[in-house]
Write a protein that holds these residues in place. Structure first.
Motif, mmCIF file in Angstrom:
data_model
loop_
_atom_site.group_PDB
_atom_site.id
_atom_site.type_symbol
_atom_site.label_atom_id
_atom_site.label_comp_id
_atom_site.label_asym_id
_atom_site.label_seq_id
_atom_site.Cartn_x
_atom_site.Cartn_y
_atom_site.Cartn_z
ATOM 1 N N ARG A 187 0.800 -1.226 -0.234
ATOM 2 C CA ARG A 187 -0.634 -0.261 0.033
ATOM 3 C C ARG A 187 0.737 1.163 0.027
ATOM 4 O O ARG A 187 0.640 2.378 -0.685
ATOM 5 C CB ARG A 187 -0.979 0.022 1.140
ATOM 6 N N GLY A 188 1.601 1.156 0.337
ATOM 7 C CA GLY A 188 2.746 2.175 0.717
ATOM 8 C C GLY A 188 3.057 2.561 -0.766
ATOM 9 O O GLY A 188 3.162 3.224 -1.257
ATOM 10 N N TYR A 189 3.876 1.643 -1.583
ATOM 11 C CA TYR A 189 4.476 1.571 -2.615
ATOM 12 C C TYR A 189 3.732 1.999 -3.204
ATOM 13 O O TYR A 189 3.414 3.386 -4.576
ATOM 14 C CB TYR A 189 5.457 0.822 -3.018
ATOM 15 N N ALA A 190 1.801 1.480 -3.088
ATOM 16 C CA ALA A 190 0.870 1.795 -4.232
ATOM 17 C C ALA A 190 0.992 3.334 -4.025
ATOM 18 O O ALA A 190 0.059 4.246 -5.406
ATOM 19 C CB ALA A 190 -0.022 1.419 -4.219
ATOM 20 N N LEU B 198 6.252 7.973 -18.532
ATOM 21 C CA LEU B 198 6.750 7.387 -16.887
ATOM 22 C C LEU B 198 5.871 7.868 -15.915
ATOM 23 O O LEU B 198 5.370 7.321 -15.124
ATOM 24 C CB LEU B 198 8.250 8.532 -16.323
ATOM 25 N N LEU B 199 4.884 9.157 -16.505
ATOM 26 C CA LEU B 199 3.478 8.976 -15.875
ATOM 27 C C LEU B 199 2.878 7.750 -16.083
ATOM 28 O O LEU B 199 2.094 7.547 -14.992
ATOM 29 C CB LEU B 199 2.779 10.440 -16.813
ATOM 30 N N ILE B 200 2.780 7.477 -17.187
ATOM 31 C CA ILE B 200 1.722 6.667 -17.218
ATOM 32 C C ILE B 200 2.752 5.082 -16.153
ATOM 33 O O ILE B 200 1.492 4.427 -15.191
ATOM 34 C CB ILE B 200 1.632 5.629 -18.799
ATOM 35 N N THR B 201 3.486 4.692 -15.653
ATOM 36 C CA THR B 201 3.905 4.329 -14.935
ATOM 37 C C THR B 201 3.603 3.949 -13.808
ATOM 38 O O THR B 201 2.701 3.101 -13.190
ATOM 39 C CB THR B 201 5.503 4.049 -15.010
ATOM 40 N N GLN B 202 3.561 5.666 -13.355
ATOM 41 C CA GLN B 202 2.953 5.838 -12.161
ATOM 42 C C GLN B 202 1.619 5.542 -12.222
ATOM 43 O O GLN B 202 1.003 4.801 -10.077
ATOM 44 C CB GLN B 202 2.955 7.091 -11.293
ATOM 45 N N PHE B 203 0.661 5.569 -12.643
ATOM 46 C CA PHE B 203 -0.123 4.655 -12.197
ATOM 47 C C PHE B 203 -1.264 3.607 -12.852
ATOM 48 O O PHE B 203 -2.084 3.295 -12.710
ATOM 49 C CB PHE B 203 -1.754 6.078 -13.644
ATOM 50 N N VAL B 204 -0.513 2.902 -13.955
ATOM 51 C CA VAL B 204 -0.457 1.338 -13.514
ATOM 52 C C VAL B 204 0.409 0.817 -12.678
ATOM 53 O O VAL B 204 -0.532 -0.165 -12.371
ATOM 54 C CB VAL B 204 0.271 1.211 -15.008
ATOM 55 N N GLY B 205 1.273 1.681 -12.036
ATOM 56 C CA GLY B 205 2.267 1.044 -10.690
ATOM 57 C C GLY B 205 1.344 1.182 -9.318
ATOM 58 O O GLY B 205 0.915 0.160 -8.639
ATOM 59 N N TYR B 206 -0.284 1.980 -9.828
ATOM 60 C CA TYR B 206 -0.862 2.080 -7.972
ATOM 61 C C TYR B 206 -1.663 1.013 -7.920
ATOM 62 O O TYR B 206 -1.302 0.029 -6.733
ATOM 63 C CB TYR B 206 -1.857 3.205 -8.260
ATOM 64 N N PRO B 207 -2.559 0.440 -8.815
ATOM 65 C CA PRO B 207 -3.297 -0.359 -9.282
ATOM 66 C C PRO B 207 -2.525 -2.200 -8.930
ATOM 67 O O PRO B 207 -2.539 -2.731 -8.400
ATOM 68 C CB PRO B 207 -4.370 -0.756 -10.351
ATOM 69 N N ALA B 208 -1.185 -1.654 -9.635
ATOM 70 C CA ALA B 208 -0.284 -2.986 -10.356
ATOM 71 C C ALA B 208 -0.065 -3.549 -8.980
ATOM 72 O O ALA B 208 -0.011 -4.794 -8.281
ATOM 73 C CB ALA B 208 0.381 -2.577 -11.044
ATOM 74 N N THR B 209 0.331 -2.519 -7.886
ATOM 75 C CA THR B 209 0.968 -2.764 -6.499
ATOM 76 C C THR B 209 0.638 -3.400 -5.483
ATOM 77 O O THR B 209 0.212 -3.988 -4.515
ATOM 78 C CB THR B 209 2.445 -1.204 -6.503
ATOM 79 N N ILE B 210 -1.293 -2.677 -5.967
ATOM 80 C CA ILE B 210 -1.648 -2.643 -4.392
ATOM 81 C C ILE B 210 -2.065 -4.830 -4.473
ATOM 82 O O ILE B 210 -1.868 -5.750 -3.591
ATOM 83 C CB ILE B 210 -3.114 -2.294 -4.096
ATOM 84 N N LEU B 211 -2.073 -5.464 -5.686
ATOM 85 C CA LEU B 211 -2.575 -6.148 -6.343
ATOM 86 C C LEU B 211 -1.248 -7.035 -6.305
ATOM 87 O O LEU B 211 -2.017 -8.763 -5.884
ATOM 88 C CB LEU B 211 -3.293 -6.387 -7.740
#
Length: 432
Positions: free
Chosen positions: A143-146, A274-287
């Motif tokens: 969650r922290g990383y997300a 890299l902006l896309i990376t951030q917003f892909v990373g949010y749900p991906a990290t939670i999952l």
């Protein structure tokens, strides 16, 4: 588990991820190559950027273990975290003054900011076991990383708007807009770090000992940590694997954008990807945190590292902005998850009373090892004249890391860590 403190801990990732996204990954590398590095020979800026990252990590490596031991001894994790936060944020504010050809000033400020960012993370990571029980650490760590992805992504989106729409924002030119972007990172970092500093307090410790004695104790404990690791063979094996795969991950983070800029990818494509990376990373990290619970931490980590191998191989053949977008999405799927799971595995393998000390030692060893990736990238690029061969060299770090990870027994490692708390690590190793 105090939910208010956990939320504040998570919010700090939202705060400092602005440095990771704008300063390390997206805007500063492009600015370094095109503005600060103006006048340098072709490819030199990429090599200098790699050397800058290497120096920064070595500085952090020298500071972190001693500070980690001192933080345990004095109960000062939050205090040290606040000091490093302000050091990093002030370096961002000062980056406003970097102009054309000022690559040396840019390098110095990036080094200072990285010390603030990475040095602070030593104490931030060490707070996780203090605030969260073991069964919840994978999820909270993820969650922290997300939240870091989301916070860094939101500020990066604003930063892109400021740079690309500089006239609309009233800036005289794009360079001034970019310089102002660096200021927003410093302000963002400080403001969103405040909840952690206000709600999480250092635990009482012996503060009557003179500072010199504390520092001497820090050195002594760090040397003792080297000897103590032999009591935790699974932790030692995991650390060896971590050094390699973490070096690969770190090199991708800090070198991807300047690599893309050097091979001709447009600035807008680089930053938007890299902006896309951030917003892909949010749900991906939670999952990914939930996937780690379902599959097991080790299997989830394996999966992420195999995907990184694929990313490096495809990156070698990258030629267009579309390719960079595709790879950025792939990175977003695994970057936060791999780091979160790796962090929680390490926390579980360390003896509870000495976690800040062991996280400090990990910062030392991993920063020494992680300095090798950017240095190798820069060196291979300088010797061969090809940054593509530089990025391909990173592949070795992932392959070796995966092979070493296969040797680690996490269940046995947890037993060793808990037995070590009672001073019987050797017995645990024998019984396991």
């Amino acid at each position: 588990m105090n939910q208010r403190q956990v939320r504040a801990w998570v919010t700090y990732d939202w705060a400092n991820s602005a440095f990771a996204t704008t300063m390390m990954a997206a805007v500063m590398p492009v600015f370094y190559e095109s503005v600060a590095g103006a006048g340098l020979a072709e490819g030199a800026a990429a090599s200098y950027w790699g050397y800058t990252q290497t120096i920064a990590m070595l500085c952090v490596a020298l500071l972190s273990p001693v500070l980690g031991a001192i933080a345990d001894f004095r109960g000062s994790k939050v205090r040290f975290l606040s000091v490093f936060t302000f050091v990093g944020a002030l370096s961002c504010l000062a980056s406003f003054f970097i102009g054309e050809g000022d690559w040396l000033l840019a390098s110095l400020l990036v080094i200072l900011g990285t010390i603030g960012f990475s040095g602070g993370n030593t104490f931030y990571d060490a707070l996780l076991p203090d605030l969260v029980p073991e069964r919840e650490r994978d999820v909270v760590s993820a969650r922290g990383y997300a939240f870091g992805y989301m916070g860094g992504g939101l500020l990066l989106a604003l930063n892109i708007a400021m740079i690309e729409g500089w006239e609309t924002f009233g800036f005289p030119d794009k360079t001034t807009a970019t310089q102002t972007v660096f200021v927003t990172v410093g302000v963002w970092w400080i403001v969103f770090a405040l909840p952690l500093f206000r709600s999480v307090k250092d635990r009482p410790a012996n503060r009557s000992v003179p500072l010199f004695a504390v520092i001497r104790t820090g050195f002594a404990r760090n040397l003792a940590t080297l000897r103590r690791i032999r009591q935790y063979p699974e932790l030692a094996k995991y650390m060896l694997a971590y050094w390699f795969f973490n070096d690969g991950i770190n090199t991708i983070i800090v070198m991807a954008t300047i690599y893309g800029a050097t091979i001709g990818i447009e600035q807008t494509d680089l930053i938007l990807a890299l902006l896309i990376t951030q917003f892909v990373g949010y749900p991906a990290t939670i999952l990914f945190g939930r996937l780690a619970v379902r599959l097991g931490s080790k299997k989830a980590l394996y999966l992420s590292l195999v995907i990184y191998v694929l990313i490096v191989m495809l990156g070698f053949f990258m030629t267009t902005g579309f390719h960079f977008y595709a790879l950025a999405i792939m990175v977003g799927l695994v970057q936060g998850g791999s780091q979160a799971v790796a962090r929680s595995i390490y926390a579980n393998l360390t003896p509870p009373p000495r976690r800040a000390e062991f996280f400090g030692f990990l910062a030392l060893s991993s920063k020494f090892s992680a300095s090798a990736g950017p240095f190798l990238f820069g060196l291979v690029g300088a010797l061969t004249g090809s940054v593509r061969l530089g990025i391909l060299a990173v592949l070795a770090f992932f392959v070796i890391g995966i092979l070493l990870l296969m040797l680690v027994n996490l269940n046995k490692g947890r037993e060793e860590a808990l037995a070590g708390e009672s001073g019987d690590a050797g017995g645990a190793a024998t019984m396991a």
